[in-house]
Design a protein around this motif. Structure first.
Motif, mmCIF file in Angstrom:
data_model
loop_
_atom_site.group_PDB
_atom_site.id
_atom_site.type_symbol
_atom_site.label_atom_id
_atom_site.label_comp_id
_atom_site.label_asym_id
_atom_site.label_seq_id
_atom_site.Cartn_x
_atom_site.Cartn_y
_atom_site.Cartn_z
ATOM 1 N N SER A 388 0.867 -1.173 0.000
ATOM 2 C CA SER A 388 0.000 0.000 0.000
ATOM 3 C C SER A 388 0.903 1.222 0.000
ATOM 4 N N PRO A 389 0.832 2.065 -1.020
ATOM 5 C CA PRO A 389 1.751 3.213 -1.101
ATOM 6 C C PRO A 389 1.533 4.180 0.055
ATOM 7 N N PRO A 430 5.126 18.291 5.432
ATOM 8 C CA PRO A 430 4.937 17.215 4.451
ATOM 9 C C PRO A 430 3.532 17.246 3.853
ATOM 10 N N ALA A 431 3.435 16.881 2.578
ATOM 11 C CA ALA A 431 2.162 16.942 1.864
ATOM 12 C C ALA A 431 1.113 16.072 2.558
ATOM 13 N N HIS A 432 -0.129 16.478 2.411
ATOM 14 C CA HIS A 432 -1.251 15.765 3.023
ATOM 15 C C HIS A 432 -1.723 14.663 2.076
ATOM 16 N N SER A 433 -1.491 13.402 2.468
ATOM 17 C CA SER A 433 -1.899 12.263 1.649
ATOM 18 C C SER A 433 -3.416 12.118 1.669
ATOM 19 N N GLN A 453 -2.488 -3.918 -2.109
ATOM 20 C CA GLN A 453 -2.631 -4.817 -3.260
ATOM 21 C C GLN A 453 -1.597 -5.928 -3.148
ATOM 22 N N SER A 454 -2.020 -7.145 -3.447
ATOM 23 C CA SER A 454 -1.125 -8.296 -3.373
ATOM 24 C C SER A 454 -0.248 -8.354 -4.631
ATOM 25 N N THR A 464 -1.739 4.735 -7.913
ATOM 26 C CA THR A 464 -1.871 6.183 -8.026
ATOM 27 C C THR A 464 -2.070 6.750 -6.629
ATOM 28 N N THR A 465 -1.196 7.651 -6.236
ATOM 29 C CA THR A 465 -1.318 8.314 -4.941
ATOM 30 C C THR A 465 -1.580 9.793 -5.176
#
Length: 495
Positions: A388-389, A430-433, A453-454, A464-465
Motif C-alpha cells: 500500500s503506497p 509534508p504533503a497531506h496524503s 494490493q497483493s 496512483t497516490t
C-alpha cells in the motif's frame, strides 16, 4: 520656570494612555487594575516630582526612570508552601523543596477524584482520568455548543531527579490555597500570544509525583479548587492497579534524551543499486528492509501538479466531508468543480516560549495544489507481499551532499478562526496524503477501506497516490522514501 506637581504625573493618565505606556514597557498592569498603579504613584505626593523644560537630557532621564518603573523583562519569584515558583519573561520554573534525606517514593498509587461537579460525567481508567460534559451528537447545528463544552483531563507525572518543572509560553500564574498540599493555576499562551486552556497543578511531594489538571471551557474557580482539594493518591498493592504515571522531563531533559538515543544509532545504509541519492522520474530505485534485504523496486512514472482536484478524489473528499470524517489539514477549501482556493498565510519568526513569542513578518497568498503520482512497484522478494503506497512528499533543498527541509527560521501559518480547536495551521509541512476510498462508520468506529494490493514475486503493480500541498514554491517536491524505509533515497517529482 519649573512646574510643581502635587501628584505623580502617571496618576493623571487616562486608561488608554496608561495602557499604551504599559504595553510599551511590558508591564503586567492593565486598565483593569489601574487603581493599583495610581495607588503606587499617589505615594509620590510626599516627594513631589519637579519637571523643568523638557530638554533632550531630561527626556532621556524620564525614559530611564520609566524603564525602571516598568521593566521590559519581567521576573517574579514566589514561595508556595513546599514550592518555589519563578517566572522570567514567559518561562515558569517550579522547584520542589525536599529534605536531602528523602528518597523517591516507589509505591504504587491510583489517582482518585473524590469530587465531581454535577454537570460532569467522570471517566476513570488506569490510563486516563477525565471529566466531560454530556452533549448531543455532534452536528453542524450543535458545533457552537460543542465548542463551548466543558471538560477536564488529569495527567499524573513522576518528578524528575532535579525536582524541577519548567513551562514555556506562560502568561500568568497564581497560588490555589489548599489545606494540605501545594497547587497553582497557570494561564498559558500559544506561540502567537493567544490565550490557551487553563492548567492547574497539585503536588504530592511525599510520593514524588504531581498531577496536571487541564480545564476546557468556563469552569467556576470554586469548582476547580474543590476538585483539587479532593484529589489524592490512593496506595494500591500492585502496579497493575496503579494509575499510569508519566516520567516528567524538562525541555533540556528531552534534548539530552534524544541526543543519547541518537548516539547509539548507526547511519542508515544508502540505496544499494543507485550511486546517487537522487532519482529522477522513470528511474527504478530499490528499497531495503532493516536487515538490508531488498523488498521492492519502485519507479515513479508520472507526477502531475494541478490547481484542481481529480474527479474521483474530489468525490471521495466531498463524501467524507459530509460524513464529518475529513479534517482540513491546512484549512484548504475548493469550489464545486474541485478548484483549490487561495489562502492567506502569515510568516512569523519563531518564538522560544521563554523570552519571545512568534512575531508577524508579512502576509502572503498561497495557492494550494493537487499532486497526483503514478508509480510502478515490483516485488523483488521471494514471497508474495501486500503493498500500500505510503510515501511522504516533502519540499526539500540540497545542502552539500544531502537533502534537507526548507530552512525553519520562520514559519508560514494559515489562520483559521472558524476552527475552535486549531486556529493556526502550519504550512511548508509534508504533503497531506489523500484517501483512496470513502470508508464507512460502523457503530462508534470508522472503518477505512482496504488500499493494499497483493504482488507476487517478480510481478509489478501500478498505483496512483494523491496529495494536497501548500507551499510558496513547488519546484522542489520529492518522494522521501527514507520516511518508511532505511536509506537516504529521494525521487524528484518537480523541478
Amino acid at each position: 520656570m519649573a512646574k510643581k506637581y502635587d501628584e505623580h504625573p502617571l496618576g493623571k493618565l487616562s486608561d488608554e494612555e496608561l495602557d499604551q505606556i504599559l504595553e510599551l514597557y511590558g508591564s503586567s498592569y492593565s486598565a483593569e487594575n489601574k487603581e493599583n498603579v495610581i495607588r503606587k504613584t499617589q505615594a509620590k505626593k510626599k516627594e513631589p516630582v519637579i519637571l523643568a523644560a523638557f530638554s533632550k537630557r531630561k527626556l532621556l532621564l524620564i525614559a530611564v526612570l520609566l524603564l525602571i518603573f516598568f521593566p521590559v523583562g519581567s521576573y517574579l519569584a514566589v514561595k508556595f508552601r513546599a514550592l518555589t515558583v519563578e517566572k522570567q519573561d514567559y518561562q515558569l520554573t517550579t522547584k520542589i523543596d525536599k529534605a536531602t534525606s528523602q528518597q523517591p517514593d516507589t509505591g504504587h498509587y491510583r489517582l482518585v477524584a473524590d469530587y465531581v461537579p454535577k454537570y460532569f460525567t467522570s471517566y476513570d481508567s488506569l490510563q486516563e482520568l477525565s471529566f466531560y460534559e454530556d452533549l448531543p451528537a455532534e452536528t453542524e447545528e450543535d458545533l457552537e455548543a460543542f465548542t463551548k463544552a466543558r471538560g477536564i483531563t488529569f495527567t499524573l507525572y513522576e518528578l524528575n531527579q532535579k525536582d524541577t518543572v519548567i513551562d514555556g509560553y506562560v502568561k500568568d500564574f497564581k497560588e490555589i490555597p489548599l489545606k494540605e498540599s501545594s497547587a497553582y493555576m497557570i494561564e498559558k499562551l500559544d506561540d502567537f500570544g493567544e490565550a490557551q486552556e487553563t492548567v492547574f497543578r497539585k503536588f504530592f511531594e511525599k510520593q514524588n509525583k504531581f498531577v496536571e489538571m487541564t480545564c476546557f471551557g468556563d469552569i467556576p474557580e470554586k469548582d476547580t479548587k474543590k476538585i483539587l482539594e479532593h484529589l489524592f493518591l490512593k496506595n494500591v498493592t500492585t502496579e497493575e492497579e496503579a494509575s499510569l504515571a508519566i516520567e516528567y522531563m524538562t525541555p533540556d531533559d528531552k534534548q539530552e534524551r534524544i541526543a543519547g538515543i541518537s548516539e547509539g544509532i548507526e547511519p542508515l545504509m544508502l540505496d544499494i543499486n543507485n550511486k546517487s541519492e537522487l532519482v529522477q522520474l522513470n528511474e527504478p530505485i530499490n528499497t531495503i528492509d532493516i536487515y538490508d534485504a531488498p523488498v521492492e523496486e519502485i519507479t515513479v512514472l508520472k507526477a502531475t501538479l494541478s490547481d484542481t482536484i481529480a474527479p474521483k478524489t474530489l468525490s471521495i473528499l466531498n463524501k467524507r466531508l459530509k460524513m464529518g470524517i475529513y479534517a482540513r489539514v491546512f484549512g484548504e477549501k475548493w469550489d464545486k468543480k474541485g478548484k483549490l482556493l487561495p489562502i492567506i498565510a502569515t510568516e512569523y519568526t519563531l518564538g522560544d516560549g521563554r523570552t519571545t513569542l512568534s512575531k508577524k513578518i508579512r502576509n502572503v497568498e498561497i495557492n494550494p495544489k493537487y499532486l497526483e503520482v503514478e508509480l510502478a512497484v515490483k516485488n523483488i522478494t521471494e514471497e508474495t507481499i501486500n503493498y500500500s503506497p505510503s510515501i511522504q512528499v516533502e519540499c526539500l533543498v540540497k545542502q552539500g551532499d544531502y537533502f534537507t527541509n526548507l530552512p525553519t527560521e520562520t514559519e508560514l501559518i494559515h489562520h483559521v478562526p472558524s476552527d475552535p480547536f486549531e486556529n493556526y495551521r502550519k504550512l511548508n509541512t509534508p504533503a497531506h496524503s489523500l484517501p483512496t476510498g470513502v470508508g464507512k462508520i460502523v457503530g462508534d468506529t470508522f472503518e477505512e477501506e482496504e488500499s493494499s494490493q497483493s504482488i507476487a514475486p517478480g510481478e509489478t503493480a501500478t498505483f496512483t497516490t494523491s496529495y494536497l500541498v501548500a507551499y510558496e514554491d513547488y519546484s522542489s517536491l520529492f518522494f522521501n522514501l527514507n520516511a518508511v524505509s532505511p536509506g537516504n533515497r529521494y525521487v524528484q517529482l518537480t523541478q
